[in-house]
Design a protein around this motif. Structure first.
Motif, PDB file in Angstrom:
ATOM      1  N   PHE A   1     -27.730 -61.335 -50.539  1.00 48.56           N
ATOM      2  CA  PHE A   1     -28.138 -60.575 -51.713  1.00 48.56           C
ATOM      3  C   PHE A   1     -27.163 -60.713 -52.878  1.00 48.56           C
ATOM      4  O   PHE A   1     -27.002 -59.800 -53.682  1.00 48.56           O
ATOM      5  CB  PHE A   1     -28.350 -59.094 -51.375  1.00 48.56           C
TER       6      PHE A   1
ATOM      7  N   THR B   1     -30.019 -64.931 -49.290  1.00 46.52           N
ATOM      8  CA  THR B   1     -30.642 -64.032 -48.319  1.00 46.52           C
ATOM      9  C   THR B   1     -29.875 -64.007 -47.002  1.00 46.52           C
ATOM     10  O   THR B   1     -30.309 -63.378 -46.040  1.00 46.52           O
ATOM     11  CB  THR B   1     -32.098 -64.452 -48.064  1.00 46.52           C
TER      12      THR B   1
ATOM     13  N   ARG C   1     -24.802 -58.909 -57.787  1.00 45.21           N
ATOM     14  CA  ARG C   1     -25.364 -58.680 -56.454  1.00 45.21           C
ATOM     15  C   ARG C   1     -26.532 -57.706 -56.558  1.00 45.21           C
ATOM     16  O   ARG C   1     -26.620 -56.897 -57.493  1.00 45.21           O
ATOM     17  CB  ARG C   1     -24.306 -58.117 -55.499  1.00 45.21           C
ATOM     18  N   VAL C   2     -27.413 -57.783 -55.586  1.00 46.68           N
ATOM     19  CA  VAL C   2     -28.557 -56.875 -55.517  1.00 46.68           C
ATOM     20  C   VAL C   2     -28.074 -55.544 -54.948  1.00 46.68           C
ATOM     21  O   VAL C   2     -27.487 -55.498 -53.865  1.00 46.68           O
ATOM     22  CB  VAL C   2     -29.676 -57.461 -54.631  1.00 46.68           C
TER      23      VAL C   2
ATOM     24  N   GLU D   1     -33.455 -54.810 -51.903  1.00 47.85           N
ATOM     25  CA  GLU D   1     -33.235 -55.832 -50.875  1.00 47.85           C
ATOM     26  C   GLU D   1     -34.520 -56.123 -50.099  1.00 47.85           C
ATOM     27  O   GLU D   1     -34.777 -57.263 -49.696  1.00 47.85           O
ATOM     28  CB  GLU D   1     -32.125 -55.397 -49.911  1.00 47.85           C
TER      29      GLU D   1
ATOM     30  N   GLN E   1     -36.434 -59.695 -49.370  1.00 42.74           N
ATOM     31  CA  GLN E   1     -36.875 -60.139 -48.046  1.00 42.74           C
ATOM     32  C   GLN E   1     -38.377 -60.414 -48.017  1.00 42.74           C
ATOM     33  O   GLN E   1     -38.843 -61.327 -47.327  1.00 42.74           O
ATOM     34  CB  GLN E   1     -36.492 -59.089 -47.010  1.00 42.74           C
TER      35      GLN E   1
END
Length: 233
Positions: free
Chosen positions: A162, A181, A196-197, A201, A205
């Protein structure tokens, strides 16, 4: 005319008024006036002297800010971005200590709606999602394949899942986005990680699960609707 006798002259001289004397209260009053005038002049001098010092200090402060324009830009720079995708929103934290050139370019492209309608071009499950202007052919596909197949190097925190990065490709006029991922140990010389996420998330995905062909291209088109910059998450 009758002559005045000396005795009469003596009497007349004694009857003349003597010069009046200045009273003690008058002297005190004038002294007080002088003291007040002196104090007033001193207070006026001190006021203008202190004001001049403050003006000088303010001018110096403004001059210092003028020679540090990047500081103001740094504090006003957006710290977050919301990437709205066909699957839902992904909130990104933009690293303050990331490459200034990359971050500034990303922010400017967001402001110009450069990413609006941009598709995710390649999706490799348990590895990376790529979208943007990169064609992903030739050398790019080679390093992606090697990185995917590589094994067991020690991981750097910035190569966890992420993470948001872009390829180190100074000759490219575009800008491509990578969302990892899974932890990627081999991308130190390939990606510039700049964020960054922090939310979404599950959306990443879900995008990762899209069916792809043998070239990792999604069979069903999915992309970025827009990217909105924010100061707070």
């Amino acid at each position: 005319m009758a002559r005045i006798k000396p005795k009469q002259l003596l009497i007349q001289s004694k009857t003349k008024k003597a010069p009046s004397r200045i009273s003690y209260s008058t002297i005190v009053t004038w002294n007080l006036i002088v003291v007040l005038v002196v104090l007033s002049l001193y207070a006026t001098y001190r006021h203008w002297h202190e004001r001049s010092a403050q003006d000088i200090e303010m001018d110096l402060h403004q001059a210092e800010l003028a020679v540090r324009p990047d500081d103001s830009k740094m504090t006003s720079r957006p710290g977050y971005a919301v990437m709205n995708t066909g699957k839902g929103p992904i909130t990104i934290e933009i690293y303050k200590d990331a490459s200034a050139d990359v971050v500034n370019r990303f922010i400017n492209l967001c402001k110009s709606n450069h990413f609006k309608g941009m598709p995710f071009r390649h999706i490799i499950k348990n590895f990376v999602i790529q979208g943007g202007d990169f064609d992903f052919d030739g050398a790019a596909q080679e390093w992606i394949t090697k990185a995917k197949a590589s094994g067991k190097n020690d991981l750097s925190p910035k190569h966890e899942a992420f993470m948001i990065g872009t390829a180190k490709n100074p000759n490219s006029k575009g800008f491509d986005l990578f969302i990892t991922t899974a932890p990627i140990p081999d991308l130190n010389d390939k990606l510039v990680v700049f964020g960054r996420v922090i939310k979404g998330e599950d959306i990443v995905q879900e995008i990762e699960e899209v069916d792809t062909d043998e070239h990792y291209q999604p069979k069903t088109p999915i992309g970025i609707m827009n990217i909105i910059l924010k100061q707070e998450p």
